[in-house]
Each structure stands twice: as C-alpha cells, then as structure tokens.
Scaffold this motif. Structure first.
Motif, PDB file in Angstrom:
ATOM      1  N   TRP A   1       0.814  -1.212   0.000  1.00 52.27           N
ATOM      2  CA  TRP A   1       0.000   0.000   0.000  1.00 52.27           C
ATOM      3  C   TRP A   1       0.847   1.261   0.000  1.00 52.27           C
TER       4      TRP A   1
ATOM      5  N   ARG B   1       4.126   4.588   2.975  1.00 54.20           N
ATOM      6  CA  ARG B   1       4.176   3.335   2.209  1.00 54.20           C
ATOM      7  C   ARG B   1       4.302   2.172   3.175  1.00 54.20           C
ATOM      8  N   ASP B   2       3.939   0.992   2.690  1.00 57.17           N
ATOM      9  CA  ASP B   2       4.055  -0.196   3.533  1.00 57.17           C
ATOM     10  C   ASP B   2       5.520  -0.462   3.878  1.00 57.17           C
TER      11      ASP B   2
ATOM     12  N   CYS C   1       9.981   3.955   3.322  1.00 57.38           N
ATOM     13  CA  CYS C   1       8.883   3.183   3.903  1.00 57.38           C
ATOM     14  C   CYS C   1       8.525   3.733   5.277  1.00 57.38           C
TER      15      CYS C   1
ATOM     16  N   TRP D   1       6.129   2.101  13.577  1.00 55.60           N
ATOM     17  CA  TRP D   1       5.115   1.065  13.421  1.00 55.60           C
ATOM     18  C   TRP D   1       4.665   0.608  14.812  1.00 55.60           C
TER      19      TRP D   1
END
Length: 707
Positions: free
Chosen positions: A182, A198-199, A252, A277
């Motif tokens: 994604w 972004r992933d 990312c 994350w």
C-alpha cells in the motif's frame, strides 16, 4: 492498483525532524509540469476512473488570522461552497486518484470523502489485518476504519490520547496491521493532519518532492509525469529537467503533517513527523533478524549430508514444506479471496477472461509462481505467461520459457497455458525508451532503464502466440495476441531472501555466514528504493497491478524462521546451492528441470542488456569496462554519435592516465576504430580530444565539439 497524488501549496513545510539533505541549489532548473500532465500519468495507472478534490484551508475572519480557520472540500474551484469569506493567506491541498479497480462489485472512484470531511486516496490491497468482505472494496473499508481513529497526533497514543479506553486506535495503529502492499495519502479533518506513507517493504510506489527555493510546493505522486512542455529528451537530459533531481522515493513508513496557523502570523505551517510502526510483528519483519545464522559443525554436517535428489520429491525437508505452504497461502490471498472486478463489470464468462498473468522467464522463481497459480486459480481460467525477448527465439529466457511451458504442461495437463512471445528491437523503441526514462525516475542508471523497458513491455502484453497446439508452443501458425490480464505476478524478493545474487556468494566467501546474512538483510531493507518503486511504476503504467507472492508477510516470516544454512548452501555450485530452499519447493511441485536452473536476471535473459551495451557503449566488453550498469542515463544517454564518441573517450580517460605514452595512442586508436566503425569521423574526434585535452577541461570539451 491506483495512481495517487497530492499537491500542497500555501503551507510552509517544517521537515527538520526528518533530517533531510539540504535543498538543491538555486541554480538547478525547475521541473515544470501541469496538472493535466500529472493526471495523464496517473490515469495510465488507473484507467477505470480519475477524480480530483481540492481541500481549501482559509481564515474564517480577516480580523482573527490565528486559530480561526476552516477547511472546505471542493471539486475544481477555489471558492467555498458556502460562500464564506476568503482572505489571504490560504492554503490548498489537491488530491488526485486514478483507479484500476480489482475488488468489489460496484464502481468506486477516488478520492473518497466522508461525512466528517476526511479525504483518502489509496493505492494498495488489503490481504489481511483488516477484514474485507468478498464483495467489498478495500479502499472503502479502509476509509471506514480510518474514520474511527482518534485525533491524537502523538506516537504515545495509549498513554496520552483522550480517547484511550474507548476502543479508538490511532492512524498508525490501523496502517500497521494491514497485510499487503500500500501507499496512502489521508487528510484527517478532526486533527487537521495529513497522513502519508508506504508499507514496510515499499511494494507500492510513492514519490515525494520536498519544497525547494525553485518550487516551494510539497508534492506526492505515484509516478513522475512527463512534462508536456519538454518534447525533446535531449533537452531534458542536458538541462537536468527530466525530473531526476526533482523527485525522490519516499522511504517506507508512516508520516504526518500537522497543519497550524497559530504561531506564524497567520501563515499556515505544516510540521512533518515520522511515526513508528505499532505492530510488533511487522517491526520484527522490517528489522529482518534471522533466528539462526551461524551453524554449529554438527548442524552443518547434518544439512550437507541430506540427500539432494532433483528427481525425487521425497528428499525435500519439512522446512521446504513450510515454505511451500506459506507460498500457496500467499498466492491464494492474491488471486482468489475476492471477486475480480473487471470480470464482474464486463459480465464476461470465466473462459473468456484471463485475470492473472505471470512475468515468465521459465526460471526457478517464475516456474514456482506459475505452478502455484495453477493450483489456486479456477481451472476455467487460462493463464498467460509473458516472456520478453530482444533476440527472438535465441534469447536465454525464451529458450527456458519454452522448456518451462512443456514442464508445466506435464504437471498441469488440464490447464490452458498461453506463452506470450513479446519480441522487441531496442533500436526501434525511441518513444518507449523516453517514456520509461520518465517512469523509472528517480532511478537513473542503464540497468534501471533496461529492466524498466523489459517490465514495461511485459506488462503491456502485446506479442504473439502459437494457435491451437496442445502445449501452446509447437504449432507453426502464429497469431497476434495481447494479454488482458490486470494482475501480473512477479518473482521479486526471492533472490534477496534466498541468496540468489552473485554478490551473496562473494560475501559468503569473504565473510562466511554472518557476512551473508548482513548482505541479504541490506538487500531486503533497500529493496523499496532499488527495485520495487521502479518496478511498480513500469508495470502499473499499462493499467496492470504487480503482485509479489514472495514478499508476503507470512512468507518473509517463514523464511526468517529457517536457519540460513538451510535456505542456501553457497559452497555448492550455481543452480544447486543458491536458493536451495526454493529448489526443494520446486521439487515438491514436480518442477524437476526448473529446480536446477541457475539465476539469470531479466536484463540478461531477455538480451536487452547486450543490445543496450552495443547501442550506448559500442560493445559488451566496453560496457563492462565502463561499469555500464551503474552509469547514469542522464550522463550518458545521447542520441547523436559525436556525443556518444565523446562519452567513449571519457570512459577510457582513467585508463589513458594509467598507461605509458606508447600505450595511450594505441588505446585511443582502438576506442575510435572499434565501437563505431566509422573511420574518418572517429579519427576526427580522436585528434580533437588529443589536441585540446591539455587546453580545455573535459567538462567544456563536449560543448566545444558540439558547436
């Protein structure tokens, strides 16, 4: 697959927390493109629909320019729909979304705007983490999930958020659980925050232009548009306006830009931060730490003593079975979990639709993907195998592809396999080469260009096939054929994770297991920058979506759980020890011939690298001496022979200074007579260079000769 973009103006961007490189000097020319240029580039990626939304930020009263400001979402106008007062300064965020719809049974157009004023453009697939019904569209489902998020901007959501305990997560919480590729741009109205990212592996492209003195806008886009004001590629190359210095790959991760106007005298300011994350399992995958790296002597002895019989599936290990299971589930998630929108939309019968194709060389990775696709795809569908060659039927990849189809026919005789022969001549691809140069930006080497052209041609799917044969390759009657498959399976990630590159063997020889692990880790952590963004842009430009089964989160986890010496045994020769675990998987699938094939990159297997070397450097040997793969196209991509001759002389300049006086003349004589074969012209430029080398610096010599 979608094309998404954002243009932000009127907001002073504070990106100091990202520790970016300093902005380019003011002498750099501006890359000029229109909104229509950007729309055209995006719509090639998303041919089903194209939409634009403008978010206007403005002060509600000229007397209170501080905290009193409002936002308004409009289509194509700067005037608020409610007729409220518009005063300077104001800021504008333009969201663009072009859609290639592959999921859901009803048409969906982007950008999406909900009742709360949130705006979303999304390019990706949700294969897990968030539940998506078989008839639902994942972008709509994601919009609903994001709409439930709290307004907290802090990374410490669980300890500082006022919604803590009410079941509301943060935006990073939602994005961190998504399994699949994604890229996203999302405006959260309640917090007046722009989220983008972004992933964790960068499987979808997202480029960024950070504000500069020449262009103070903040821009995000899936692809670099080709400027309609620049028609000559030579002009673009010479003046640096091809976009190579304008865009960069967004790294990312998840970023936010919180917009405020309280401390800047009424001016809008956007503070950009990068967020961690919040999914522990995902963080472990990104860190890419293997459970077991260095074997004990007895472990290595046991591994080496196991029988490696390429004709028997009984010799494979339990570990290989785990990898096969993970790959099979990865394939299922990518092709059969949800309805394929195009088939539903057209009301086409299954037998008339080819929904999925494979980028096919007949090598180990693509053979595994083809065999797994056969296992997972409805038997009524045909499967297109897309093979690109720049040397007709003599290219190595064409030879292995034809042999591969025969092996697939043996293991899956009921499937209708279509080997699509995509033949090309590099000398005839003038427009295509210029177009791909724009697509690969900000990548800029000949290797990037060669790979990009091969991928672009494969995704376009225009070629020929043999008609009416039982195995798809033996009939004499050729018919033109264009693959209509909208999903293209690509083997990216297999070499990085299973030690398939030659540099892996070199690293192992010099630094043993630990050095090999670090090299593979480096490859995985930079794959977003070196490979995936470029590949996504080149494939998607034809209205196709690239899917990477080897880069599924569960496949990555499975491979990391396997001891490194079981993944690869680089003491063995090529075709046996490299990617050992995948060779065992191929055996289990009955692909005994494919299981022993050596690694061969697409640029070499298709022979485009050879043709490119001859065209741009004169010969393969000269290209190797010049390290052609790493030479920038913006330094060397010239269409006229005089400039090419000068490039040749420049490439040999270092050798010139290393040689004796007698050797210098011989070496330059060989350069001028060898690559071009035009004696008089070569001698002319040879003497020009020798005559003026001591008087005119190299950087000025080309301008002198051209004039």
């Amino acid at each position: 697959m979608c094309g998404i973009a954002l243009l932000v103006s009127g907001i002073r961007i504070d990106s100091s927390s990202l520790h970016l490189d300093s902005t380019s000097p003011s002498s750099k020319p501006q890359f000029v493109f229109s909104l229509d240029d950007l729309k055209a580039a995006l719509q090639r990626r998303g041919p089903d629909s194209l939409g634009t939304k403008k978010l206007l930020l403005l002060h509600s009263s000229p007397l209170s320019p501080g905290n009193s400001w409002v936002s308004s979402v409009n289509e194509e106008t700067h005037v608020p729909v409610d007729g409220s007062y518009v005063s300077e300064p104001f800021a504008e965020l333009v969201f663009l979304g072009a859609t290639l719809q592959l999921r859901g049974v009803a048409p969906v157009s982007q950008p999406l705007v909900d009742s709360s004023g949130n705006v979303l453009v999304y390019n990706g697939e949700i294969f897990g983490g968030i539940e998506v019904g078989s008839d639902n569209n994942d972008t709509e489902v994601l919009m609903q999930s994001l709409g439930k998020c709290c307004s907290c901007r802090s990374q410490e959501h669980t300890t500082t958020c006022s919604f803590e305990g009410q079941g509301k997560g943060s935006v990073p919480d939602v994005l961190s659980v998504i399994k699949g590729p994604w890229a996203i741009i999302y405006w959260q109205e309640s917090s007046r925050t722009l989220w983008f990212g972004r992933d964790g592996f960068g499987r979808r492209s997202l480029l960024v232009h950070w504000p500069t003195m020449e262009d103070p806008r903040f821009l995000l886009s899936s692809v670099s548009p080709t400027s309609s004001s620049l028609q000559e590629s030579y002009f673009e190359v010479e003046n640096g306006t091809g976009g190579i210095k304008f865009w960069e790959e967004l790294s990312c991760g998840i970023c936010s830009m919180s917009v405020d106007a309280t401390t800047s005298g009424g001016r809008f300011v956007g503070e950009i931060k990068k967020h961690e994350w919040t999914n522990v399992m995902l963080k472990e995958l990104i860190e890419w730490e293997r459970v077991s790296v260095e074997p004990k002597p007895e472990e290595l002895y046991f591994s080496c003593s196991k029988t490696y019989d390429t004709t028997s599936a009984s010799s494979v290990s339990v570990l290989a079975q785990n990898v096969l299971t993970a790959l099979r589930e990865s394939m299922m998630r990518r092709i059969s979990q949800h309805k394929i929108y195009q088939a539903v939309k057209c009301g086409a019968l299954q037998k008339e639709t080819v929904p999925v194709a494979v980028l096919f060389s007949g090598g180990l990775d693509s053979m595994i993907l083809a065999a797994l696709l056969d296992e997972c795809l409805d038997p009524n569908y045909e499967i297109d195998l897309l093979n690109v060659s720049f040397d007709g039927e003599s290219a190595p990849d064409r030879i292995t592809a034809r042999a591969g189809v025969k092996e697939l026919k043996r293991v899956a005789p009921l499937r209708r396999w279509r080997l699509v022969h995509i033949d090309a001549e590099l000398s005839k691809l003038t427009w295509e080469t210029k177009h791909v140069l724009s697509l690969i930006n900000p990548a800029n080497t000949y290797m990037d260009l060669n790979i990009g052209i091969a991928l672009w041609l494969a995704a376009r799917g225009e070629g020929w096939m043999y008609e009416g044969s039982s195995n798809g390759i033996d009939e004499d009657k050729r018919v033109n054929y264009t693959s209509r498959a909208r999903i293209l399976l690509v083997g990216s990630g297999a070499d990085e994770q299973c030690a398939g590159y030659g540099r892996h063997k070199t690293k192992y020889r010099h630094e043993s297991w630990l050095g090999l692990h670090e090299e593979m880790k480096l490859d995985m952590q930079r794959i977003w920058k070196r490979n995936l963004g470029r590949d996504d842009r080149c494939i998607a430009d034809n209205g196709k979506e690239a899917r990477f089964p080897f880069l599924d989160e569960d496949v990555i986890r499975t491979l990391l759980d396997i001891p490194l010496w079981e993944v690869a045994d680089l003491d063995q020769p090529s075709g046996k020890g490299d990617k050992k675990i995948l060779r065992e998987v191929a055996q289990m699938l009955g692909l005994h011939n494919a299981a022993i094939l050596p690694k061969r990159a697409i640029q070499f297997g298709s022979r485009i690298a050879r043709e490119s070397n001859r065209k741009n450097f004169g010969s393969n040997r000269a290209a190797n001496q010049a390290s052609a793969g790493s030479v920038s196209t913006y330094d060397g991509y010239k269409h006229d022979k005089p400039t090419a001759a000068l490039l040749w002389l420049h490439l040999f300049e270092n050798e010139f200074h290393r040689q004796t006086n007698s050797d210098r003349a011989n070496r330059y004589h060989a350069v001028c007579f060898g690559p071009f074969g035009e004696r008089n012209q070569s001698i002319l430029y040879y003497y020009i260079y020798i005559m003026f080398h001591a008087l005119i610096p190299w950087e000025h010599l080309s301008h002198f000769v051209d004039s």
